[in-house]
Design a protein around this motif. Sequence first.
Motif, PDB file in Angstrom:
ATOM      1  N   ALA A  87     -18.085  37.202 -58.647  1.00 17.82           N
ATOM      2  CA  ALA A  87     -17.746  35.838 -59.077  1.00 17.82           C
ATOM      3  C   ALA A  87     -16.331  35.448 -58.659  1.00 17.82           C
ATOM      4  O   ALA A  87     -16.009  34.261 -58.564  1.00 17.82           O
ATOM      5  CB  ALA A  87     -17.903  35.718 -60.583  1.00 17.82           C
ATOM      6  N   THR A  88     -15.473  36.440 -58.381  1.00 23.53           N
ATOM      7  CA  THR A  88     -14.084  36.146 -57.987  1.00 23.53           C
ATOM      8  C   THR A  88     -13.929  35.973 -56.477  1.00 23.53           C
ATOM      9  O   THR A  88     -12.889  35.511 -56.020  1.00 23.53           O
ATOM     10  CB  THR A  88     -13.123  37.275 -58.433  1.00 23.53           C
ATOM     11  OG1 THR A  88     -13.429  38.470 -57.696  1.00 23.53           O
ATOM     12  CG2 THR A  88     -13.230  37.535 -59.919  1.00 23.53           C
ATOM     13  N   LEU A  89     -14.937  36.366 -55.700  1.00 22.72           N
ATOM     14  CA  LEU A  89     -14.817  36.309 -54.244  1.00 22.72           C
ATOM     15  C   LEU A  89     -14.879  34.871 -53.732  1.00 22.72           C
ATOM     16  O   LEU A  89     -15.646  34.053 -54.226  1.00 22.72           O
ATOM     17  CB  LEU A  89     -15.931  37.124 -53.578  1.00 22.72           C
ATOM     18  CG  LEU A  89     -15.839  38.647 -53.706  1.00 22.72           C
ATOM     19  CD1 LEU A  89     -17.020  39.311 -53.026  1.00 22.72           C
ATOM     20  CD2 LEU A  89     -14.544  39.177 -53.104  1.00 22.72           C
ATOM     21  N   ARG A  90     -14.079  34.610 -52.713  1.00 22.78           N
ATOM     22  CA  ARG A  90     -14.094  33.305 -52.055  1.00 22.78           C
ATOM     23  C   ARG A  90     -14.577  33.510 -50.622  1.00 22.78           C
ATOM     24  O   ARG A  90     -14.027  34.334 -49.894  1.00 22.78           O
ATOM     25  CB  ARG A  90     -12.690  32.680 -52.034  1.00 22.78           C
ATOM     26  CG  ARG A  90     -12.153  32.368 -53.420  1.00 22.78           C
ATOM     27  CD  ARG A  90     -12.878  31.172 -54.058  1.00 22.78           C
ATOM     28  NE  ARG A  90     -12.579  31.033 -55.465  1.00 22.78           N
ATOM     29  CZ  ARG A  90     -13.379  31.454 -56.428  1.00 22.78           C
ATOM     30  NH1 ARG A  90     -14.513  32.060 -56.163  1.00 22.78           N
ATOM     31  NH2 ARG A  90     -13.048  31.260 -57.695  1.00 22.78           N
ATOM     32  N   SER A  91     -15.610  32.787 -50.268  1.00 24.77           N
ATOM     33  CA  SER A  91     -16.190  32.958 -48.932  1.00 24.77           C
ATOM     34  C   SER A  91     -15.807  31.795 -48.027  1.00 24.77           C
ATOM     35  O   SER A  91     -15.431  30.723 -48.495  1.00 24.77           O
ATOM     36  CB  SER A  91     -17.702  33.074 -49.036  1.00 24.77           C
ATOM     37  OG  SER A  91     -18.209  32.021 -49.799  1.00 24.77           O
ATOM     38  N   GLY A  92     -15.933  32.024 -46.720  1.00 24.85           N
ATOM     39  CA  GLY A  92     -15.546  31.020 -45.744  1.00 24.85           C
ATOM     40  C   GLY A  92     -16.700  30.177 -45.231  1.00 24.85           C
ATOM     41  O   GLY A  92     -16.857  29.019 -45.618  1.00 24.85           O
ATOM     42  N   SER A  93     -17.548  30.776 -44.408  1.00 22.28           N
ATOM     43  CA  SER A  93     -18.623  30.023 -43.767  1.00 22.28           C
ATOM     44  C   SER A  93     -19.715  29.640 -44.757  1.00 22.28           C
ATOM     45  O   SER A  93     -19.855  30.236 -45.825  1.00 22.28           O
ATOM     46  CB  SER A  93     -19.239  30.845 -42.633  1.00 22.28           C
ATOM     47  OG  SER A  93     -19.966  31.929 -43.169  1.00 22.28           O
ATOM     48  N   LYS A  94     -20.496  28.642 -44.358  1.00 26.95           N
ATOM     49  CA  LYS A  94     -21.610  28.175 -45.190  1.00 26.95           C
ATOM     50  C   LYS A  94     -22.622  29.298 -45.411  1.00 26.95           C
ATOM     51  O   LYS A  94     -23.160  29.482 -46.508  1.00 26.95           O
ATOM     52  CB  LYS A  94     -22.267  26.974 -44.495  1.00 26.95           C
ATOM     53  CG  LYS A  94     -23.306  26.273 -45.325  1.00 26.95           C
ATOM     54  CD  LYS A  94     -23.833  25.056 -44.592  1.00 26.95           C
ATOM     55  CE  LYS A  94     -24.924  24.379 -45.410  1.00 26.95           C
ATOM     56  NZ  LYS A  94     -25.502  23.222 -44.719  1.00 26.95           N
ATOM     57  N   ARG A  95     -22.851  30.054 -44.356  1.00 24.23           N
ATOM     58  CA  ARG A  95     -23.801  31.168 -44.425  1.00 24.23           C
ATOM     59  C   ARG A  95     -23.327  32.256 -45.387  1.00 24.23           C
ATOM     60  O   ARG A  95     -24.093  32.826 -46.160  1.00 24.23           O
ATOM     61  CB  ARG A  95     -23.952  31.744 -43.018  1.00 24.23           C
ATOM     62  CG  ARG A  95     -25.236  32.484 -42.820  1.00 24.23           C
ATOM     63  CD  ARG A  95     -25.512  32.624 -41.342  1.00 24.23           C
ATOM     64  NE  ARG A  95     -26.265  33.833 -41.160  1.00 24.23           N
ATOM     65  CZ  ARG A  95     -26.077  34.703 -40.197  1.00 24.23           C
ATOM     66  NH1 ARG A  95     -25.172  34.479 -39.287  1.00 24.23           N
ATOM     67  NH2 ARG A  95     -26.815  35.767 -40.109  1.00 24.23           N
ATOM     68  N   GLU A  96     -22.036  32.538 -45.321  1.00 23.22           N
ATOM     69  CA  GLU A  96     -21.449  33.535 -46.206  1.00 23.22           C
ATOM     70  C   GLU A  96     -21.509  33.073 -47.661  1.00 23.22           C
ATOM     71  O   GLU A  96     -21.810  33.863 -48.564  1.00 23.22           O
ATOM     72  CB  GLU A  96     -20.000  33.780 -45.781  1.00 23.22           C
ATOM     73  CG  GLU A  96     -19.383  35.038 -46.379  1.00 23.22           C
ATOM     74  CD  GLU A  96     -17.992  35.296 -45.846  1.00 23.22           C
ATOM     75  OE1 GLU A  96     -17.831  36.266 -45.088  1.00 23.22           O
ATOM     76  OE2 GLU A  96     -17.070  34.530 -46.196  1.00 23.22           O
TER      77      GLU A  96
END
Length: 197
Positions: A87-96
Amino acid sequence: MAPPCFSLLLVFLLTLSLSSHCYSASSKKADEPKDLVRSSCVHASYPDICLKTLSSYVGPAKTPRDLAQAAVKVSISRTKKVSGFLATLRSGSKREKSALKDCVDQIADSVDELSMTLTELKELRGAAFRWHMSNAETWVSAALTNEDTCLDGFRDIDGKVRSDVKHKVTNVARVTSNALYLISRLDQPRGKPIGNP
């Protein structure tokens, strides 16, 4: 009549022998849970992880069923921690982002399924034993499938998020796999290892 010093020596030796016997008996009793963990973990999917997680477990595990419940509790605890981490992770791409969202949902489902597994294990007795065993194995298998499915979502994605997710979820999947083994072992005659003749 024996000299007083001889009588004293005899009393001392008897006391020493008795206290040594009592210490040996209590020491043996204290080692029983460790022996149960050792003998139960030796054929697990990940024996070292099994031994490490259950040897440090503080709950009373005197029987194989206690140990299976302890393994599920450890799995629940670790799965909850992974859920919080994800829940703390921040992702970049839409797929990610999509893979991460799916993974968060799957790990949350795993927590629920492992909780239901624990409920079933508490009911293992009498005529309904097979029914509850089947339910416990089904729920813990579903939890393991969710953990694997989470990892599959990141298969073609590179980067730190994938690496972090893979590390955390792989560790919890191994603990869950050991829990499944220990549950399945409850249905074996005299704790016979699964897959062995």
